[in-house]
Motif scaffolding. Structure first.
Motif, PDB file in Angstrom:
ATOM      1  N   GLU A 111     -42.423  75.983  31.505  1.00 39.30           N
ATOM      2  CA  GLU A 111     -42.281  77.272  32.177  1.00 39.30           C
ATOM      3  C   GLU A 111     -40.934  77.309  32.888  1.00 39.30           C
ATOM      4  O   GLU A 111     -40.624  76.452  33.724  1.00 39.30           O
ATOM      5  CB  GLU A 111     -43.412  77.516  33.178  1.00 39.30           C
ATOM      6  CG  GLU A 111     -43.378  78.909  33.785  1.00 39.30           C
ATOM      7  CD  GLU A 111     -44.637  79.266  34.541  1.00 39.30           C
ATOM      8  OE1 GLU A 111     -44.546  80.117  35.457  1.00 39.30           O
ATOM      9  OE2 GLU A 111     -45.711  78.710  34.231  1.00 39.30           O
ATOM     10  N   THR A 112     -40.117  78.290  32.548  1.00 37.70           N
ATOM     11  CA  THR A 112     -38.778  78.399  33.111  1.00 37.70           C
ATOM     12  C   THR A 112     -38.823  78.957  34.531  1.00 37.70           C
ATOM     13  O   THR A 112     -39.858  79.456  34.987  1.00 37.70           O
ATOM     14  CB  THR A 112     -37.890  79.306  32.238  1.00 37.70           C
ATOM     15  OG1 THR A 112     -38.456  80.631  32.244  1.00 37.70           O
ATOM     16  CG2 THR A 112     -37.823  78.791  30.812  1.00 37.70           C
ATOM     17  N   ARG A 116     -40.799  82.437  32.053  1.00 32.50           N
ATOM     18  CA  ARG A 116     -41.068  82.422  30.615  1.00 32.50           C
ATOM     19  C   ARG A 116     -41.724  81.104  30.211  1.00 32.50           C
ATOM     20  O   ARG A 116     -41.456  80.068  30.793  1.00 32.50           O
ATOM     21  CB  ARG A 116     -39.760  82.609  29.830  1.00 32.50           C
ATOM     22  CG  ARG A 116     -39.187  84.013  29.934  1.00 32.50           C
ATOM     23  CD  ARG A 116     -37.811  84.099  29.293  1.00 32.50           C
ATOM     24  NE  ARG A 116     -36.853  83.236  29.982  1.00 32.50           N
ATOM     25  CZ  ARG A 116     -36.016  82.411  29.380  1.00 32.50           C
ATOM     26  NH1 ARG A 116     -36.007  82.319  28.057  1.00 32.50           N
ATOM     27  NH2 ARG A 116     -35.171  81.672  30.075  1.00 32.50           N
ATOM     28  N   ARG A 117     -42.589  81.173  29.208  1.00 33.81           N
ATOM     29  CA  ARG A 117     -43.267  79.995  28.685  1.00 33.81           C
ATOM     30  C   ARG A 117     -42.660  79.642  27.330  1.00 33.81           C
ATOM     31  O   ARG A 117     -42.607  80.482  26.429  1.00 33.81           O
ATOM     32  CB  ARG A 117     -44.771  80.243  28.569  1.00 33.81           C
ATOM     33  CG  ARG A 117     -45.428  80.520  29.914  1.00 33.81           C
ATOM     34  CD  ARG A 117     -46.873  80.949  29.780  1.00 33.81           C
ATOM     35  NE  ARG A 117     -47.721  79.837  29.338  1.00 33.81           N
ATOM     36  CZ  ARG A 117     -48.349  79.777  28.163  1.00 33.81           C
ATOM     37  NH1 ARG A 117     -48.196  80.763  27.282  1.00 33.81           N
ATOM     38  NH2 ARG A 117     -49.107  78.745  27.845  1.00 33.81           N
ATOM     39  N   LEU A 118     -42.191  78.396  27.195  1.00 34.09           N
ATOM     40  CA  LEU A 118     -41.507  77.941  25.987  1.00 34.09           C
ATOM     41  C   LEU A 118     -42.246  76.754  25.389  1.00 34.09           C
ATOM     42  O   LEU A 118     -42.550  75.782  26.095  1.00 34.09           O
ATOM     43  CB  LEU A 118     -40.061  77.555  26.294  1.00 34.09           C
ATOM     44  CG  LEU A 118     -39.180  78.626  26.952  1.00 34.09           C
ATOM     45  CD1 LEU A 118     -37.805  78.043  27.292  1.00 34.09           C
ATOM     46  CD2 LEU A 118     -39.043  79.850  26.063  1.00 34.09           C
ATOM     47  N   ASP A 200     -43.157  82.652  24.887  1.00 32.70           N
ATOM     48  CA  ASP A 200     -41.955  83.493  24.835  1.00 32.70           C
ATOM     49  C   ASP A 200     -40.834  82.898  23.992  1.00 32.70           C
ATOM     50  O   ASP A 200     -39.849  83.577  23.702  1.00 32.70           O
ATOM     51  CB  ASP A 200     -41.445  83.748  26.252  1.00 32.70           C
ATOM     52  CG  ASP A 200     -42.498  84.421  27.125  1.00 32.70           C
ATOM     53  OD1 ASP A 200     -42.880  85.560  26.796  1.00 32.70           O
ATOM     54  OD2 ASP A 200     -42.941  83.793  28.105  1.00 32.70           O
ATOM     55  N   THR A 214     -32.148  84.808  19.513  1.00 31.87           N
ATOM     56  CA  THR A 214     -33.299  85.632  19.854  1.00 31.87           C
ATOM     57  C   THR A 214     -33.745  86.404  18.624  1.00 31.87           C
ATOM     58  O   THR A 214     -32.943  87.091  17.990  1.00 31.87           O
ATOM     59  CB  THR A 214     -32.978  86.613  20.993  1.00 31.87           C
ATOM     60  OG1 THR A 214     -32.583  85.859  22.156  1.00 31.87           O
ATOM     61  CG2 THR A 214     -34.190  87.459  21.340  1.00 31.87           C
ATOM     62  N   ASP A 217     -38.781  89.407  19.948  1.00 32.57           N
ATOM     63  CA  ASP A 217     -39.304  89.080  21.273  1.00 32.57           C
ATOM     64  C   ASP A 217     -39.382  87.586  21.533  1.00 32.57           C
ATOM     65  O   ASP A 217     -39.897  87.152  22.568  1.00 32.57           O
ATOM     66  CB  ASP A 217     -40.698  89.687  21.446  1.00 32.57           C
ATOM     67  CG  ASP A 217     -41.661  89.217  20.350  1.00 32.57           C
ATOM     68  OD1 ASP A 217     -41.178  88.860  19.258  1.00 32.57           O
ATOM     69  OD2 ASP A 217     -42.885  89.220  20.591  1.00 32.57           O
ATOM     70  N   GLN A 219     -37.446  83.725  21.701  1.00 33.19           N
ATOM     71  CA  GLN A 219     -36.188  82.981  21.790  1.00 33.19           C
ATOM     72  C   GLN A 219     -36.326  81.648  21.060  1.00 33.19           C
ATOM     73  O   GLN A 219     -37.287  80.898  21.271  1.00 33.19           O
ATOM     74  CB  GLN A 219     -35.801  82.737  23.250  1.00 33.19           C
ATOM     75  CG  GLN A 219     -34.393  82.178  23.412  1.00 33.19           C
ATOM     76  CD  GLN A 219     -33.931  82.143  24.863  1.00 33.19           C
ATOM     77  OE1 GLN A 219     -34.673  81.747  25.744  1.00 33.19           O
ATOM     78  NE2 GLN A 219     -32.699  82.558  25.097  1.00 33.19           N
ATOM     79  N   ALA A 270     -31.166  84.887  30.282  1.00 36.20           N
ATOM     80  CA  ALA A 270     -32.591  84.876  29.974  1.00 36.20           C
ATOM     81  C   ALA A 270     -32.994  86.163  29.284  1.00 36.20           C
ATOM     82  O   ALA A 270     -32.542  87.255  29.645  1.00 36.20           O
ATOM     83  CB  ALA A 270     -33.396  84.695  31.262  1.00 36.20           C
TER      84      ALA A 270
END
Length: 271
Positions: A111-112, A116-118, A200, A214, A217, A219, A270
């Motif tokens: 989580e950034t 955002r959740r990566l 995300d 990107t 929606d 990344q 971001a």
């Protein structure tokens, strides 16, 4: 970049060190870690090259120094997660186990700072050659060794000319149409996996090609490697993601200090 300046980030992602192979740029990575720190570090697969070590043992002191450097950071409070890859797939049997403060996982969710959740994953799970034609993957590994021999010859020549490190093999890879198509397909598959995981974006390694892109929606972030391009991805404290390309200007006299050279920074806002 000043030789005494240290940059600190919220998180850092590095992959494809291939420790245990002659192609590994351990000295470059040690120098990078000397000038870069983070609260959270993800080792995104192929950290140890079990394939090469099974063929012939190669573990110089510099490779051990990388391990000790990371363990020292863990002891000082850095959260470090080791994501297993295909070259170090042996680590997948130790998921959830802590080694000196470093936890092993097959994948993770990061989580950034901006929420955002990566998905963090090596990416070999989506390489059909690795899974459906393993013999071809091993054959490709031998071909890669040959390419790295050429790369070392080019590196020596550039060193004699007083030029910084430059990867011939990385340059050649992006010039070959089939390789470019594979990279594009890999990016598409990984972004689809991110969508299926309801996150995300995705941070991966495996293909040795650093990128921040990107796709609608989602990344896509690839950390690159430490045998060809010497790249890492860092997250700033506001959530911005950046690719760092690192190399050394090697002095002629062996007793002179190594001089860090920041080749290129790319900061991406971001999404």
């Amino acid at each position: 970049m000043s030789g005494t300046e240290t940059r600190t980030f919220r998180s850092m992602f590095i992959s494809d060190l291939h420790l245990g192979s002659k192609a590994a740029k351990a000295e470059f990575l040690i120098d990078f870690l000397r000038y870069h720190d983070a609260d959270i570090i993800y080792l995104v697969g192929d950290i140890v090259d079990g394939w090469r070590l099974r063929r012939s043992w190669h573990w110089p002191q510099s490779h051990n120094d990388v391990v000790q450097k990371l363990l020292r950071k863990a002891r000082k409070g850095t959260s470090i997660t080791y994501i297993a890859g295909n070259h170090d797939e042996f680590a997948r049997q130790f998921q959830g186990v802590h080694f000196g403060g470093i936890v092993v996982a097959d994948r993770a969710i990061h989580e950034t700072a901006d929420g955002r959740r990566l998905l963090v994953i090596h990416g070999d799970q989506f390489d059909t050659v690795v899974h459906n034609a393993r013999w071809l993957a091993y054959l490709g590994d031998y071909a890669y060794d040959a390419a790295m021999l050429v790369n070392r010859a080019v590196t020596r020549l550039r060193h004699l000319l007083g030029l910084p490190y430059w990867s011939f093999s990385s340059w050649a890879k992006v010039k070959v149409k089939k390789a470019v198509n594979f990279i594009g397909s890999f990016q598409t598959v990984l972004t689809e996996e991110a969508r299926r995981s309801h996150v995300d974006g995705v941070i991966c390694g495996h293909i040795h090609h650093a990128a921040i892109e990107t796709y609608e929606d989602v990344q896509y972030i690839n950390t690159g490697d430490w045998v060809e391009s010497c790249t890492a991805v860092v997250e700033h404290f506001d959530g911005k993601m950046e690719i760092i390309h690192w190399a050394l200007v090697l002095p002629e006299a062996p007793d002179e200090p190594l001089i860090p050279l920041l080749i290129e920074d790319r900061v991406v806002e971001a999404a």
